[in-house]
Design a protein around this motif. Structure first.
Motif, PDB file in Angstrom:
ATOM      1  N   TYR A 149       0.851  -1.196   0.000  1.00  9.16           N
ATOM      2  CA  TYR A 149       0.000   0.000   0.000  1.00  9.16           C
ATOM      3  C   TYR A 149       0.877   1.233   0.000  1.00  9.16           C
ATOM      4  N   THR A 155      -3.650  10.520   0.984  1.00  5.41           N
ATOM      5  CA  THR A 155      -4.078   9.685  -0.146  1.00  5.41           C
ATOM      6  C   THR A 155      -4.401   8.275   0.313  1.00  5.41           C
ATOM      7  N   ARG A 158      -7.752   8.202   2.021  1.00  7.00           N
ATOM      8  CA  ARG A 158      -8.835   8.332   1.029  1.00  7.00           C
ATOM      9  C   ARG A 158      -9.077   7.004   0.314  1.00  7.00           C
ATOM     10  N   LYS A 159      -7.992   6.315  -0.064  1.00  5.03           N
ATOM     11  CA  LYS A 159      -8.136   5.016  -0.730  1.00  5.03           C
ATOM     12  C   LYS A 159      -8.830   4.014   0.180  1.00  5.03           C
ATOM     13  N   GLN A 162     -12.589   4.850   0.370  1.00  6.42           N
ATOM     14  CA  GLN A 162     -13.305   4.611  -0.886  1.00  6.42           C
ATOM     15  C   GLN A 162     -13.152   3.180  -1.386  1.00  6.42           C
ATOM     16  N   SER A 163     -12.555   2.315  -0.554  1.00 10.57           N
ATOM     17  CA  SER A 163     -12.370   0.894  -0.894  1.00 10.57           C
ATOM     18  C   SER A 163     -11.696   0.719  -2.246  1.00 10.57           C
ATOM     19  N   GLU A 164     -10.687   1.546  -2.503  1.00 11.90           N
ATOM     20  CA  GLU A 164      -9.965   1.456  -3.772  1.00 11.90           C
ATOM     21  C   GLU A 164      -9.001   0.274  -3.769  1.00 11.90           C
ATOM     22  N   MET A 165      -8.857  -0.334  -4.927  1.00 17.37           N
ATOM     23  CA  MET A 165      -7.852  -1.369  -5.101  1.00 17.37           C
ATOM     24  C   MET A 165      -6.483  -0.703  -5.221  1.00 17.37           C
ATOM     25  N   GLN A 166      -5.438  -1.414  -4.813  1.00 21.97           N
ATOM     26  CA  GLN A 166      -4.072  -0.907  -4.907  1.00 21.97           C
ATOM     27  C   GLN A 166      -3.354  -1.629  -6.035  1.00 21.97           C
ATOM     28  N   ARG A 167      -2.774  -0.867  -6.943  1.00 21.82           N
ATOM     29  CA  ARG A 167      -2.027  -1.480  -8.044  1.00 21.82           C
ATOM     30  C   ARG A 167      -0.754  -2.136  -7.522  1.00 21.82           C
ATOM     31  N   GLU A 173      -3.974  -5.982  -9.288  1.00 19.32           N
ATOM     32  CA  GLU A 173      -4.407  -5.163  -8.159  1.00 19.32           C
ATOM     33  C   GLU A 173      -4.634  -6.038  -6.933  1.00 19.32           C
ATOM     34  N   PRO A 176      -9.651  -4.358  -1.586  1.00 15.10           N
ATOM     35  CA  PRO A 176      -9.306  -3.143  -0.839  1.00 15.10           C
ATOM     36  C   PRO A 176      -8.843  -3.458   0.575  1.00 15.10           C
TER      37      PRO A 176
END
Length: 326
Positions: A149, A155, A158-159, A162-167, A173, A176
């Motif tokens: 991560y 940032t 925020r990720k 917003q349950s964003e995937m991490q590259r 990916e 989350p």
């Protein structure tokens, strides 16, 4: 005085604090902040060891500008500065009073610390890029899944929200995340202290060497800049800086080594604890010593050598990354 810094919200806040302190101490001094977008800021996917660790990712470009004379000084988070290498021509001219050095847990909505503890972490994803935090997390929550991560402090939160995937560095990916481990001081600097769900004590998770200390680096031969920086130097933080970084120097660690170190000062005595872990947190070596606060490097050297006597070198060597080909 031209001071170089990263463009991140936290780095700018730290550098603006330095500028305010300098202006208060020397009202005649003009201070200009020069922003850098380092390779670690532009590439938020790769693991930091691909850029030579935090030193290569966040420090090298700004240091080069100081060496070239384009800057008088550079602001660094001390924990990002490599301690196992010489820095010819440069010196830490000032350290600010230490912020809280502890690590903190940030949770997404619907997750509690009790949930993670009860399950030993099973079924939860913890996001971090720090090998030390990952190793300690696996000791505390043996069944937790640690995922790569990256990103500035605000940032990352925020990720998480917003349950964003991490590259991932090699493509694809992950995520989350359900939780993050971050520095308490970093969260405070970006106005997110209210997101701290749990603060780890140093007994649970020993801080990184220098965590919570802001360092200002300049050319060793630039005595005018060194004189100005001495006006804002915090003596206690500088003693801790010298003791903890001496441990890194003795151990000759690398960017993939889970190494921790933290010192405290009580009157004229300094206490220093340092540890070395393997990547999964199963092998754990820790040493504590105390000594005169006025001899911090001596204490750091004693702690580092005691860690080596207990087998730390073998643990560090096993975590050494393979040479990057290309």
């Amino acid at each position: 005085m031209r001071i170089g810094t990263r463009k991140s919200t936290m780095a700018l806040a730290q550098t603006e604090d330095i500028a305010r302190r300098l202006k208060a101490a020397a009202p005649d001094l003009d201070v200009e902040i020069v922003k850098f977008e380092t390779v670690g800021d532009t590439d938020q996917t790769s693991k930091l060891l691909m850029h030579g660790g935090k030193g290569g990712a966040f420090v090298a470009e700004i240091r080069a500008a100081v060496r070239a004379g384009r800057l008088h000084a550079a602001m660094h988070s001390l924990k990002d500065m490599p301690g196992n290498e010489d820095t010819p021509g440069l010196v830490i001219g000032a350290t600010l009073a230490r912020d809280p050095p502890t690590d903190a847990l940030v949770l997404r909505a619907g997750v509690s610390m009790e949930d993670i503890r009860r399950s030993r972490g099973k079924g939860f994803r913890l996001g971090t890029n720090a090998v030390r935090r990952a190793a300690y997390a696996r000791r505390l929550f043996p069944d937790i899944e640690v995922i790569h991560y990256r990103g500035a402090a605000d940032t990352r939160v925020r990720k998480l929200d917003q349950s964003e995937m991490q590259r991932l560095p090699g493509g694809g990916e992950v995520g989350p995340a359900d939780a993050l481990i971050m520095a308490r001081s970093g969260l405070e600097r970006v106005g997110l202290a209210n997101r701290i769900a749990y603060e780890f004590s140093p007994l649970e998770m020993l801080p990184a060497v220098g965590q919570g200390i802001v360092a200002v680096e300049c050319a060793a031969a630039d005595w005018q800049t060194r004189r100005y920086l001495s006006l804002i130097d915090d003596p206690a933080a500088h003693l801790s800086c010298d003791a903890e970084r001496e441990v890194l120097w003795v151990l000759n660690g690398h960017c993939n080594s889970p190494i921790a170190g933290y010192s405290t000062i009580d009157a004229a005595r300094m206490s220093l604890t340092a540890s070395v872990l393997d990547e999964v947190g199963r092998q754990f070596i820790e040493v504590s010593r105390s000594g005169p606060a006025e001899r911090p490097r001596e204490l750091g050297r004693a702690v580092g050598l005691a860690l080596l006597d207990k087998g730390a070198a073998a643990v560090i060597e096993r975590t050494r990354p393979e040479p990057i080909k290309g």
